[in-house]
Design a protein around this motif. Structure first.
Motif, PDB file in Angstrom:
ATOM      1  N   ARG A 109       0.701  -1.399  -0.171  1.00 34.25           N
ATOM      2  CA  ARG A 109       0.068   0.010   0.013  1.00 34.25           C
ATOM      3  C   ARG A 109       0.909   1.410  -0.002  1.00 34.25           C
ATOM      4  N   VAL A 110       2.256   1.178  -0.052  1.00 36.67           N
ATOM      5  CA  VAL A 110       3.063   2.403   0.232  1.00 36.67           C
ATOM      6  C   VAL A 110       2.947   3.062  -1.218  1.00 36.67           C
ATOM      7  N   VAL A 111       2.787   4.415  -1.306  1.00 40.85           N
ATOM      8  CA  VAL A 111       2.519   5.172  -2.649  1.00 40.85           C
ATOM      9  C   VAL A 111       3.812   6.068  -2.470  1.00 40.85           C
ATOM     10  N   PHE A 112       4.769   5.756  -3.510  1.00 37.70           N
ATOM     11  CA  PHE A 112       6.128   6.555  -3.483  1.00 37.70           C
ATOM     12  C   PHE A 112       5.895   7.954  -4.423  1.00 37.70           C
ATOM     13  N   PRO A 113       6.729   8.910  -4.282  1.00 38.56           N
ATOM     14  CA  PRO A 113       6.262  10.162  -4.756  1.00 38.56           C
ATOM     15  C   PRO A 113       5.948   9.918  -6.404  1.00 38.56           C
ATOM     16  N   THR A 145      13.388   5.202   4.205  1.00 37.64           N
ATOM     17  CA  THR A 145      13.009   6.171   4.895  1.00 37.64           C
ATOM     18  C   THR A 145      11.480   6.793   4.790  1.00 37.64           C
ATOM     19  N   TRP A 146      11.267   6.867   3.175  1.00 36.90           N
ATOM     20  CA  TRP A 146       9.917   7.175   2.747  1.00 36.90           C
ATOM     21  C   TRP A 146       9.048   6.122   3.417  1.00 36.90           C
ATOM     22  N   THR A 147       9.265   4.825   2.916  1.00 34.37           N
ATOM     23  CA  THR A 147       8.556   3.723   3.731  1.00 34.37           C
ATOM     24  C   THR A 147       8.159   3.790   5.139  1.00 34.37           C
ATOM     25  N   ARG A 148       9.194   3.984   5.969  1.00 37.60           N
ATOM     26  CA  ARG A 148       9.199   4.402   7.295  1.00 37.60           C
ATOM     27  C   ARG A 148       8.022   5.248   7.776  1.00 37.60           C
ATOM     28  N   LEU A 149       8.103   6.294   6.852  1.00 35.74           N
ATOM     29  CA  LEU A 149       7.341   7.455   7.241  1.00 35.74           C
ATOM     30  C   LEU A 149       5.780   7.202   6.595  1.00 35.74           C
ATOM     31  N   TRP A 150       5.808   6.443   5.588  1.00 38.09           N
ATOM     32  CA  TRP A 150       4.255   6.145   5.022  1.00 38.09           C
ATOM     33  C   TRP A 150       3.780   5.271   5.984  1.00 38.09           C
ATOM     34  N   ASN A 151       4.382   4.006   6.210  1.00 37.13           N
ATOM     35  CA  ASN A 151       3.892   3.170   7.056  1.00 37.13           C
ATOM     36  C   ASN A 151       4.817   2.203   7.966  1.00 37.13           C
ATOM     37  N   SER A 152       5.465   2.737   9.135  1.00 34.49           N
ATOM     38  CA  SER A 152       6.206   1.829   9.805  1.00 34.49           C
ATOM     39  C   SER A 152       6.147   0.504  10.101  1.00 34.49           C
ATOM     40  N   ASP A 170       0.041   5.974   5.084  1.00 34.22           N
ATOM     41  CA  ASP A 170      -1.113   5.260   5.058  1.00 34.22           C
ATOM     42  C   ASP A 170      -2.309   5.923   5.593  1.00 34.22           C
ATOM     43  N   ALA A 171      -2.118   6.264   6.812  1.00 33.96           N
ATOM     44  CA  ALA A 171      -3.467   6.639   7.519  1.00 33.96           C
ATOM     45  C   ALA A 171      -3.711   8.368   6.984  1.00 33.96           C
ATOM     46  N   GLY A 172      -3.315   8.815   5.950  1.00 29.37           N
ATOM     47  CA  GLY A 172      -3.649  10.150   5.569  1.00 29.37           C
ATOM     48  C   GLY A 172      -3.228  11.072   6.586  1.00 29.37           C
ATOM     49  N   ILE A 173      -2.093  10.998   7.309  1.00 27.86           N
ATOM     50  CA  ILE A 173      -1.972  12.051   8.206  1.00 27.86           C
ATOM     51  C   ILE A 173      -1.199  13.364   7.730  1.00 27.86           C
ATOM     52  N   LEU A 174      -0.239  13.127   6.797  1.00 29.24           N
ATOM     53  CA  LEU A 174       0.546  13.960   6.259  1.00 29.24           C
ATOM     54  C   LEU A 174       0.336  13.861   4.779  1.00 29.24           C
ATOM     55  N   LEU A 222       5.354  14.992   3.419  1.00 26.52           N
ATOM     56  CA  LEU A 222       6.239  13.736   3.604  1.00 26.52           C
ATOM     57  C   LEU A 222       7.597  14.251   2.996  1.00 26.52           C
ATOM     58  N   LYS A 223       7.614  14.744   1.937  1.00 18.91           N
ATOM     59  CA  LYS A 223       8.716  15.286   1.077  1.00 18.91           C
ATOM     60  C   LYS A 223       9.393  16.345   2.014  1.00 18.91           C
ATOM     61  N   ASP A 224       8.821  17.421   2.583  1.00 17.82           N
ATOM     62  CA  ASP A 224       9.392  18.318   3.428  1.00 17.82           C
ATOM     63  C   ASP A 224      10.102  17.675   4.577  1.00 17.82           C
ATOM     64  N   VAL A 225       9.591  16.644   5.225  1.00 20.65           N
ATOM     65  CA  VAL A 225       9.930  16.188   6.225  1.00 20.65           C
ATOM     66  C   VAL A 225      11.519  15.223   5.953  1.00 20.65           C
ATOM     67  N   MET A 226      11.168  14.543   4.691  1.00 15.66           N
ATOM     68  CA  MET A 226      12.407  13.884   4.250  1.00 15.66           C
ATOM     69  C   MET A 226      13.489  14.844   4.074  1.00 15.66           C
ATOM     70  N   ALA A 227      13.203  16.180   3.511  1.00 12.43           N
ATOM     71  CA  ALA A 227      14.380  17.134   3.298  1.00 12.43           C
ATOM     72  C   ALA A 227      14.745  17.309   4.566  1.00 12.43           C
ATOM     73  N   TYR A 228      14.094  17.497   5.816  1.00 19.73           N
ATOM     74  CA  TYR A 228      14.344  17.803   7.107  1.00 19.73           C
ATOM     75  C   TYR A 228      15.239  16.722   7.473  1.00 19.73           C
ATOM     76  N   LEU A 229      15.044  15.550   7.177  1.00 21.73           N
ATOM     77  CA  LEU A 229      15.980  14.279   7.754  1.00 21.73           C
ATOM     78  C   LEU A 229      17.176  14.512   7.081  1.00 21.73           C
ATOM     79  N   PHE A 230      17.383  14.771   5.683  1.00 25.01           N
ATOM     80  CA  PHE A 230      18.386  14.552   4.944  1.00 25.01           C
ATOM     81  C   PHE A 230      19.500  15.640   4.441  1.00 25.01           C
ATOM     82  N   ASP A 231      18.619  16.800   4.220  1.00 24.71           N
ATOM     83  CA  ASP A 231      19.356  17.909   3.591  1.00 24.71           C
ATOM     84  C   ASP A 231      20.430  18.320   4.383  1.00 24.71           C
TER      85      ASP A 231
END
Ligand code: HEC
Length: 210
Positions: free
Chosen positions: A87-91, A164-171, A185-189, A194-203
């Motif tokens: 069910r994971v949806v990648f960008p 990491t994307w998968t972790r955020l999508w559905n741990s 998965d639960a439609g929270i973000l 999610l991309k913004d949070v990814m940048a916060y983790l990796f940039d």
């Protein structure tokens, strides 16, 4: 209800030593007792965006609503994890990174999805409630592991970004009864959040990597 049945049962046993009828009395009391779900349902009211549908648990939540030593293992765990992975949806555009400054706000914000929150406003991720992230932030929870220096330590290989994307999508893909919210998965973000949070983790410029 059950305690009452048991007390009655002990009373009957003491008075008449009729153990057989005692057993059926306890069973009857149990059959008449409201179920746990009924008790939970009757103690909540629908309010704002918080509807009663939130009490409906999916298969994973039902399987994980047990004492830790009875958590699903083996094939049962594998089935839940495979369904979560499917069910994971990648960008859609293959781009994993948004704006780390927007991601920082999402990580710091615990608002969203409660009855008192405006559903038109974006939800937060509340990451700091469970994780250390930027090393100069002193207020954080420790339910999850520290994410300090996340991108600096792990690099930005495709498998690392997908993980990491998968972790955020559905741990639950990685840990069948994970305590981390299913942000995608639960439609929270949203995908952009999610991309913004990814940048916060990796940039490399993100405070997380200083
Ligand atoms: C309610 C607590 C909670 C919240 C909120 C939470 N997490 Fe987690 N997170 C966890 C836990 C616990 C783990 C450890 C592994 C597990 O349970 O699967 C984890 C694991 C992770 C991992 C994998 C760490 C590793 O070492 O590979 C990442 C990345 C992560 N979280 C990022 C985030 C981000 C980003 C947010 C906010 C958008 C967030 N988490 C919000 C509890 C939480």
């Amino acid at each position: 209800m059950r305690t009452f049945g048991w007390v009655k049962c002990v009373g009957a046993a003491v008075l008449s030593t009729a153990l057989v009828s005692c057993a059926s009395t306890a069973a009857d009391a149990q059959a008449q007792a409201p179920s746990f779900d009924d008790a939970v349902k009757s103690s909540f009211k629908e309010r704002g965006q918080a509807g009663m549908d939130r009490l409906n648990r999916n298969a994973m939540q039902l399987a994980c609503s047990v004492p830790a030593d009875q958590s699903p293992t083996g094939d049962a765990a594998k089935a839940i994890q495979e369904q979560a992975q499917a069910r994971v949806v990648f960008p859609a555009d293959g781009e994993y990174f948004g704006d780390w400054k927007a991601g920082e706000k999402i990580a710091q914000t615990g608002k969203g999805m409660q009855y008192s929150d405006d559903p038109a406003e974006p939800n937060g991720g509340n990451c700091y409630a469970c994780h250390q992230m930027a090393p100069d932030e002193i207020a954080y929870g420790t339910l999850g592991p520290s994410l300090k220096g996340y991108g600096k330590l792990r690099g930005t290989s495709d498998p690392m970004l997908q993980y990491t994307w998968t972790r955020l999508w559905n741990s639950h893909v990685y840990n069948v009864c994970s305590h981390m919210p299913r942000f995608g998965d639960a439609g929270i973000l949203t995908e952009q959040q999610l991309k913004d949070v990814m940048a916060y983790l990796f940039d490399p410029k993100s405070p997380v990597n200083q």
